[in-house]
Design a protein around this motif. Structure first.
Motif, PDB file in Angstrom:
ATOM      1  N   ASP A  55       0.830  -1.213   0.000  1.00 55.87           N
ATOM      2  CA  ASP A  55       0.000   0.000   0.000  1.00 55.87           C
ATOM      3  C   ASP A  55       0.866   1.266   0.000  1.00 55.87           C
ATOM      4  N   PRO A  56       1.677   1.477  -1.030  1.00 53.07           N
ATOM      5  CA  PRO A  56       2.665   2.552  -0.976  1.00 53.07           C
ATOM      6  C   PRO A  56       2.059   3.949  -1.122  1.00 53.07           C
ATOM      7  N   TRP A  57       2.698   4.905  -0.464  1.00 57.00           N
ATOM      8  CA  TRP A  57       2.423   6.313  -0.704  1.00 57.00           C
ATOM      9  C   TRP A  57       3.697   6.949  -1.214  1.00 57.00           C
ATOM     10  N   MET A  58       3.571   8.135  -1.776  1.00 63.06           N
ATOM     11  CA  MET A  58       4.704   8.764  -2.455  1.00 63.06           C
ATOM     12  C   MET A  58       4.822  10.216  -2.034  1.00 63.06           C
ATOM     13  N   VAL A  59       6.066  10.667  -1.846  1.00 61.63           N
ATOM     14  CA  VAL A  59       6.314  12.073  -1.535  1.00 61.63           C
ATOM     15  C   VAL A  59       7.378  12.568  -2.506  1.00 61.63           C
ATOM     16  N   ALA A  60       7.179  13.795  -3.016  1.00 62.51           N
ATOM     17  CA  ALA A  60       8.079  14.353  -4.024  1.00 62.51           C
ATOM     18  C   ALA A  60       8.487  15.773  -3.640  1.00 62.51           C
ATOM     19  N   ALA A  61       9.731  16.107  -3.944  1.00 63.78           N
ATOM     20  CA  ALA A  61      10.235  17.460  -3.720  1.00 63.78           C
ATOM     21  C   ALA A  61      11.246  17.787  -4.802  1.00 63.78           C
ATOM     22  N   PHE A  62      11.364  19.081  -5.098  1.00 64.34           N
ATOM     23  CA  PHE A  62      12.193  19.524  -6.220  1.00 64.34           C
ATOM     24  C   PHE A  62      13.082  20.693  -5.808  1.00 64.34           C
ATOM     25  N   GLU A  63      14.326  20.637  -6.228  1.00 62.33           N
ATOM     26  CA  GLU A  63      15.229  21.761  -6.024  1.00 62.33           C
ATOM     27  C   GLU A  63      14.817  22.928  -6.924  1.00 62.33           C
TER      28      GLU A  63
ATOM     29  N   THR B 157       3.292  16.359  -2.389  1.00 64.68           N
ATOM     30  CA  THR B 157       4.398  17.172  -2.881  1.00 64.68           C
ATOM     31  C   THR B 157       4.760  18.205  -1.824  1.00 64.68           C
ATOM     32  N   LEU B 158       6.045  18.493  -1.714  1.00 61.53           N
ATOM     33  CA  LEU B 158       6.545  19.426  -0.712  1.00 61.53           C
ATOM     34  C   LEU B 158       7.175  20.629  -1.403  1.00 61.53           C
TER      35      LEU B 158
ATOM     36  N   VAL C 234       7.208  27.875  12.085  1.00 65.32           N
ATOM     37  CA  VAL C 234       7.172  28.023  10.634  1.00 65.32           C
ATOM     38  C   VAL C 234       5.765  27.723  10.122  1.00 65.32           C
ATOM     39  N   PRO C 235       5.130  28.669   9.417  1.00 67.40           N
ATOM     40  CA  PRO C 235       3.802  28.379   8.864  1.00 67.40           C
ATOM     41  C   PRO C 235       3.898  27.343   7.740  1.00 67.40           C
ATOM     42  N   VAL C 236       2.985  26.378   7.750  1.00 68.51           N
ATOM     43  CA  VAL C 236       2.892  25.397   6.673  1.00 68.51           C
ATOM     44  C   VAL C 236       1.464  25.407   6.157  1.00 68.51           C
ATOM     45  N   SER C 237       1.301  25.669   4.888  1.00 70.72           N
ATOM     46  CA  SER C 237      -0.020  25.674   4.270  1.00 70.72           C
ATOM     47  C   SER C 237      -0.166  24.447   3.382  1.00 70.72           C
ATOM     48  N   GLY C 238      -1.404  24.093   3.092  1.00 71.05           N
ATOM     49  CA  GLY C 238      -1.637  22.913   2.273  1.00 71.05           C
ATOM     50  C   GLY C 238      -2.864  23.043   1.407  1.00 71.05           C
ATOM     51  N   SER C 239      -2.877  22.285   0.333  1.00 71.13           N
ATOM     52  CA  SER C 239      -4.051  22.196  -0.534  1.00 71.13           C
ATOM     53  C   SER C 239      -4.114  20.784  -1.091  1.00 71.13           C
ATOM     54  N   SER C 240      -5.315  20.352  -1.436  1.00 72.15           N
ATOM     55  CA  SER C 240      -5.474  18.977  -1.892  1.00 72.15           C
ATOM     56  C   SER C 240      -6.527  18.884  -2.979  1.00 72.15           C
TER      57      SER C 240
ATOM     58  N   LEU D 123      -1.753  15.860  -2.362  1.00 69.59           N
ATOM     59  CA  LEU D 123      -1.707  16.892  -1.335  1.00 69.59           C
ATOM     60  C   LEU D 123      -0.428  17.685  -1.525  1.00 69.59           C
ATOM     61  N   SER D 124      -0.528  19.000  -1.441  1.00 70.70           N
ATOM     62  CA  SER D 124       0.638  19.872  -1.553  1.00 70.70           C
ATOM     63  C   SER D 124       0.851  20.606  -0.240  1.00 70.70           C
ATOM     64  N   LEU D 125       2.071  20.518   0.309  1.00 73.73           N
ATOM     65  CA  LEU D 125       2.418  21.185   1.562  1.00 73.73           C
ATOM     66  C   LEU D 125       3.544  22.176   1.305  1.00 73.73           C
ATOM     67  N   TRP D 126       3.381  23.417   1.822  1.00 76.36           N
ATOM     68  CA  TRP D 126       4.372  24.469   1.608  1.00 76.36           C
ATOM     69  C   TRP D 126       4.746  25.118   2.928  1.00 76.36           C
ATOM     70  N   ALA D 127       6.043  25.252   3.158  1.00 81.83           N
ATOM     71  CA  ALA D 127       6.556  25.941   4.339  1.00 81.83           C
ATOM     72  C   ALA D 127       6.984  27.351   3.943  1.00 81.83           C
ATOM     73  N   ALA D 128       6.789  28.295   4.864  1.00 82.28           N
ATOM     74  CA  ALA D 128       7.182  29.687   4.644  1.00 82.28           C
ATOM     75  C   ALA D 128       8.507  29.952   5.352  1.00 82.28           C
ATOM     76  N   VAL D 129       9.523  30.323   4.597  1.00 84.09           N
ATOM     77  CA  VAL D 129      10.858  30.590   5.116  1.00 84.09           C
ATOM     78  C   VAL D 129      11.055  32.098   5.230  1.00 84.09           C
ATOM     79  N   PRO D 130      11.569  32.601   6.366  1.00 80.07           N
ATOM     80  CA  PRO D 130      11.812  34.048   6.489  1.00 80.07           C
ATOM     81  C   PRO D 130      12.704  34.550   5.356  1.00 80.07           C
TER      82      PRO D 130
END
Length: 282
Positions: free
Chosen positions: A11-19, A124-125, A138-144, A182-189
């Motif tokens: 039952d795999p799940w997947m997470v992706a991130a990009f430089e 996705t991150l 750190v604020p983290v927002s998300g949308s799905s 699902l997309s998760l975003w962190a806010a960096v100062p």
């Protein structure tokens, strides 16, 4: 993709991130690096960088190998397989520089790999520079794309309109193929934009943990986050202009937050603690 061999997965799940554009302070890609190391993940597949990169923009690097010989390392999208100990689900970890060309073909290929592996959830991150004080969480927002997931995580529909990165295109491609995303975003100062930003990485890891309801290893991230915090505090204390600006951001942040927000944060942290009791040693 035809020569990729996918072993039977649980039952795999997947997470992706990009430089790149999607990765302020290297916060998102560092989550992938952390999990690949913590879970001793194996390389499952690599995409041909010739298909997706302008090498005058994403230049290859030269490094010495273990024997001291010089070798060229290309910007290669890599899919890792992790089988976390003590967990019932396998995880695919996809890490890559943001491609320069053929985005739709790139995302179709990645989603094709996900479908071949039987992935049932894609996360996705990302991270962006924002007017947020380093002295606050750190604020983290998300949308799905999935209404059930949005309701479970109390996500508000995104009202953003403007340019997007590869994470948005990948999420849409997955949704069109029937894979909830699902997309998760962190806010960096923005005044501390120089990477790394382990505090934002740790925040994204916590949000990811909430999203998949699975305990994730923290490793050294908490110590690195505390060291980053001390360095940021020292920088602000040594520069009156930055100190004044941080105070303004703190005032705006404290005014905008609802009183119950702190209670929700405490509840989330306690839930994470319970999940992690069976993940991190000690």
């Amino acid at each position: 993709m035809d020569d990729v061999s996918i072993p039977p997965l649980r039952d795999p799940w997947m997470v992706a991130a990009f430089e790149g554009w999607n990765d302020a302070g290297d916060a998102a890609s560092s989550v992938l690096d952390h999990l690949v190391t913590a879970w001793d993940a194996d390389v499952l597949a690599e995409l041909d960088p010739e298909e997706y990169y302008d090498f005058q923009v994403q230049r290859p690097h030269v490094h010495p190998d273990e024997g001291g010989a010089r070798m060229i390392v290309w910007p290669t999208p890599t899919l890792y397989l992790a089988r976390p100990p003590g967990q019932e689900r396998d995880v695919l970890l996809f890490r890559a520089p943001e491609p320069n060309i053929r985005w739709r073909a790139f995302c179709s290929t990645v989603v094709g790999l996900a479908r071949l592996a039987g992935v049932t959830e894609l996360v996705t991150l990302g991270a962006l520079l924002a007017d947020t004080p380093h002295t606050r969480p750190v604020p983290v927002s998300g949308s799905s794309s999935d209404p059930t997931l949005s309701e479970r995580l109390s996500l508000r529909p995104s009202t953003y309109s403007g340019p997007v990165g590869i994470t948005a295109v990948l999420s849409e491609t997955a949704a069109l193929e029937g894979i909830p995303s699902l997309s998760l975003w962190a806010a960096v100062p923005h005044y501390l934009a120089e990477p790394p930003c382990p505090k934002a990485t740790l925040a994204l890891l916590g949000a990811l943990e909430d999203a998949v309801s699975v305990g994730l290893p923290q490793g050294a991230l908490e110590d690195l986050s505390e060291a980053w915090q001390r360095g940021a505090d020292e920088l602000a204390e040594g520069d009156p202009d930055i100190a004044e600006y941080v105070q303004e951001l703190e005032s705006e942040r404290d005014t905008s937050e609802l009183p119950e927000a702190s209670g929700d944060a405490i509840a989330r942290e306690f839930e994470r603690y319970l999940r992690r009791r069976n993940v991190d040693p000690g």
